[in-house]
Design a protein around this motif. Structure first.
Motif, PDB file in Angstrom:
ATOM      1  N   SER A 139       0.858  -1.176   0.000  1.00  0.00           N
ATOM      2  CA  SER A 139       0.000   0.000   0.000  1.00  0.00           C
ATOM      3  C   SER A 139       0.901   1.234   0.000  1.00  0.00           C
ATOM      4  CB  SER A 139      -0.937  -0.033   1.214  1.00  0.00           C
ATOM      5  OG  SER A 139      -1.720   1.136   1.289  1.00  0.00           O
ATOM      6  N   SER A 140       0.658   2.182   0.855  1.00  0.00           N
ATOM      7  CA  SER A 140       1.460   3.396   0.945  1.00  0.00           C
ATOM      8  C   SER A 140       1.169   4.071   2.268  1.00  0.00           C
ATOM      9  CB  SER A 140       1.117   4.360  -0.195  1.00  0.00           C
ATOM     10  OG  SER A 140       1.662   5.654   0.029  1.00  0.00           O
ATOM     11  N   ILE A 141       2.130   4.816   2.762  1.00  0.00           N
ATOM     12  CA  ILE A 141       1.903   5.595   3.973  1.00  0.00           C
ATOM     13  C   ILE A 141       0.791   6.628   3.727  1.00  0.00           C
ATOM     14  CG2 ILE A 141       3.581   7.435   3.520  1.00  0.00           C
ATOM     15  CD1 ILE A 141       2.910   5.595   6.878  1.00  0.00           C
ATOM     16  N   LEU A 142       0.574   7.007   2.464  1.00  0.00           N
ATOM     17  CA  LEU A 142      -0.482   7.968   2.148  1.00  0.00           C
ATOM     18  C   LEU A 142      -1.874   7.357   2.286  1.00  0.00           C
ATOM     19  CD1 LEU A 142       1.091   9.848  -0.886  1.00  0.00           C
ATOM     20  CD2 LEU A 142       0.957  10.592   1.502  1.00  0.00           C
ATOM     21  N   GLY A 199      -5.799 -20.933   7.534  1.00  0.00           N
ATOM     22  CA  GLY A 199      -4.346 -20.976   7.612  1.00  0.00           C
ATOM     23  C   GLY A 199      -3.654 -19.989   6.692  1.00  0.00           C
ATOM     24  N   ILE A 200      -4.391 -18.949   6.280  1.00  0.00           N
ATOM     25  CA  ILE A 200      -3.841 -17.955   5.355  1.00  0.00           C
ATOM     26  C   ILE A 200      -3.599 -16.649   6.095  1.00  0.00           C
ATOM     27  CG2 ILE A 200      -4.262 -16.648   3.236  1.00  0.00           C
ATOM     28  CD1 ILE A 200      -6.250 -18.941   2.479  1.00  0.00           C
ATOM     29  N   ARG A 201      -2.429 -16.073   5.907  1.00  0.00           N
ATOM     30  CA  ARG A 201      -2.107 -14.781   6.509  1.00  0.00           C
ATOM     31  C   ARG A 201      -2.083 -13.706   5.421  1.00  0.00           C
ATOM     32  NH1 ARG A 201       2.501 -13.893   8.152  1.00  0.00           N
ATOM     33  NH2 ARG A 201       3.664 -15.565   7.084  1.00  0.00           N
ATOM     34  N   ILE A 202      -2.617 -12.530   5.751  1.00  0.00           N
ATOM     35  CA  ILE A 202      -2.653 -11.410   4.810  1.00  0.00           C
ATOM     36  C   ILE A 202      -2.187 -10.155   5.535  1.00  0.00           C
ATOM     37  CG2 ILE A 202      -4.051 -10.076   3.191  1.00  0.00           C
ATOM     38  CD1 ILE A 202      -6.057 -12.409   3.213  1.00  0.00           C
ATOM     39  N   ASN A 203      -1.132  -9.559   5.051  1.00  0.00           N
ATOM     40  CA  ASN A 203      -0.584  -8.348   5.659  1.00  0.00           C
ATOM     41  C   ASN A 203      -0.311  -7.287   4.593  1.00  0.00           C
ATOM     42  OD1 ASN A 203      -0.143  -9.093   8.604  1.00  0.00           O
ATOM     43  ND2 ASN A 203       0.914 -10.791   7.595  1.00  0.00           N
ATOM     44  N   THR A 204      -0.093  -6.080   5.056  1.00  0.00           N
ATOM     45  CA  THR A 204       0.164  -4.957   4.161  1.00  0.00           C
ATOM     46  C   THR A 204       1.426  -4.236   4.603  1.00  0.00           C
ATOM     47  OG1 THR A 204      -2.234  -4.659   4.024  1.00  0.00           O
ATOM     48  CG2 THR A 204      -0.879  -2.924   3.106  1.00  0.00           C
ATOM     49  N   GLY A 261      -3.012  -9.407   9.339  1.00  0.00           N
ATOM     50  CA  GLY A 261      -3.888  -8.246   9.400  1.00  0.00           C
ATOM     51  C   GLY A 261      -3.216  -6.933   9.745  1.00  0.00           C
ATOM     52  N   ILE A 262      -1.876  -6.884   9.712  1.00  0.00           N
ATOM     53  CA  ILE A 262      -1.216  -5.632  10.088  1.00  0.00           C
ATOM     54  C   ILE A 262      -0.929  -4.774   8.854  1.00  0.00           C
ATOM     55  CG2 ILE A 262      -0.130  -6.756  12.066  1.00  0.00           C
ATOM     56  CD1 ILE A 262       2.581  -6.308  10.550  1.00  0.00           C
ATOM     57  N   ALA A 263      -0.781  -3.487   9.080  1.00  0.00           N
ATOM     58  CA  ALA A 263      -0.294  -2.549   8.070  1.00  0.00           C
ATOM     59  C   ALA A 263       1.017  -1.993   8.606  1.00  0.00           C
ATOM     60  CB  ALA A 263      -1.295  -1.432   7.824  1.00  0.00           C
ATOM     61  N   LEU A 264       2.121  -2.446   8.052  1.00  0.00           N
ATOM     62  CA  LEU A 264       3.457  -2.126   8.575  1.00  0.00           C
ATOM     63  C   LEU A 264       4.047  -0.938   7.825  1.00  0.00           C
ATOM     64  CD1 LEU A 264       5.932  -2.847  10.330  1.00  0.00           C
ATOM     65  CD2 LEU A 264       6.661  -4.366   8.477  1.00  0.00           C
ATOM     66  N   PRO A 265       4.231   0.197   8.506  1.00  0.00           N
ATOM     67  CA  PRO A 265       4.875   1.343   7.849  1.00  0.00           C
ATOM     68  C   PRO A 265       6.374   1.088   7.679  1.00  0.00           C
ATOM     69  CG  PRO A 265       3.654   2.008   9.818  1.00  0.00           C
ATOM     70  CD  PRO A 265       3.825   0.519   9.883  1.00  0.00           C
TER      71      PRO A 265
END
Length: 258
Positions: free
Chosen positions: A145-148, A184-189, A246-250
């Motif tokens: 994604s983006s910090i924006l 058993g599926i992980r989804i992160n951003t 489920g995290i959004a990692l900057p």
């Protein structure tokens, strides 16, 4: 991560190419997808030179927002791989030249083009991957994604269709992460700040923006690089992050922290 495989949508340049190189170093089989056929061929040649075994790298040209094209690529890969361990979706655009900008000035064309390339494309790649991963009851997806998509912006970064598309990727990923955890599926951003990539050259070469980065991204050298994001992606995609979803990692040099 040895013996695993990964699709990288938008893997022929910038962040995606850095992710592919990182995965190759860890022993993965890698398939990169890019819009431009020549760039896809060049990326395959560059990655193959780094590969440790024959057939470790494949490249495909196709528009990530073109559903039939994506379906054909996934089908080709599954005929060979049978399973899919990792999807990384990097592909996206800046919509300024199509009319993106402040909300009161953004054109309908700008809005639609940005949403199609930055959100609908993620819907396609994720849905196709999830249908495979759900059957095998395992898999890891990392969307860029983006910090924006997480902060408001003034002056130099006012592209509201872009911000909306990036925020939507975070929300979709977070919601899907909760729903598909049972499979058993992980989804992160991962949410990069301003990086030195081909898409960012307008900003990188603007003296006022470079000056603004000294306080927007206070961590020296005030600008990030594709490998910074590739390292974060590799961690989230790997079993080292097996209890993270489920995290959004900057990856933003401190932009969000202010």
């Amino acid at each position: 991560m040895d013996t695993k495989n990964a699709i990288i949508v938008g893997g022929t340049s910038g962040i995606g190419l850095a992710v592919a190189k990182n995965f190759l170093a860890k022993g993965l089989q890698v398939a990169v997808i890019g819009r431009d056929e020549l760039k896809a061929q060049e990326a395959e040649a560059e990655l193959t030179a780094l590969a440790s075994s024959p057939g470790q790298v494949q490249s495909f040209s196709g528009d990530a927002s073109d559903r039939p094209a994506m379906e054909a690529i996934y089908q080709t890969l599954m005929e060979k791989w049978k399973t899919l361990d990792i999807l990384v979706h990097v592909a996206g655009i800046s919509g300024r030249k199509w009319g993106d900008g402040p909300l009161d000035e953004c054109t309908e064309e700008g809005w639609n083009v940005v949403m199609n390339n930055n959100l609908t494309s993620v819907f396609h790649s994720n849905q196709l991957a999830l249908r495979i991963m759900k059957r095998q009851r395992s898999g890891s997806i990392v969307n860029i994604s983006s910090i924006l998509g997480m902060v408001g912006a003034q002056d130099h970064f006012v592209t509201h269709a872009y911000a909306a598309s990036r925020g939507a990727v975070i929300s979709m990923s977070r919601s899907a992460a909760v729903y598909f955890a049972k499979d058993g599926i992980r989804i992160n951003t991962v949410c990069p700040g301003l990086l030195d990539t081909p898409m960012s050259q307008r900003a990188i070469n603007n003296e006022e923006i470079r000056e603004a980065l000294t306080y927007l991204q206070p961590l020296s050298p005030h600008i990030g690089y594709p490998q910074d994001v590739a390292s974060a992606v590799a961690f989230l995609a790997s079993d080292e992050a097996k209890f993270i979803t489920g995290i959004a990692l900057p990856v933003d040099g401190g932009w969000l922290a202010q």
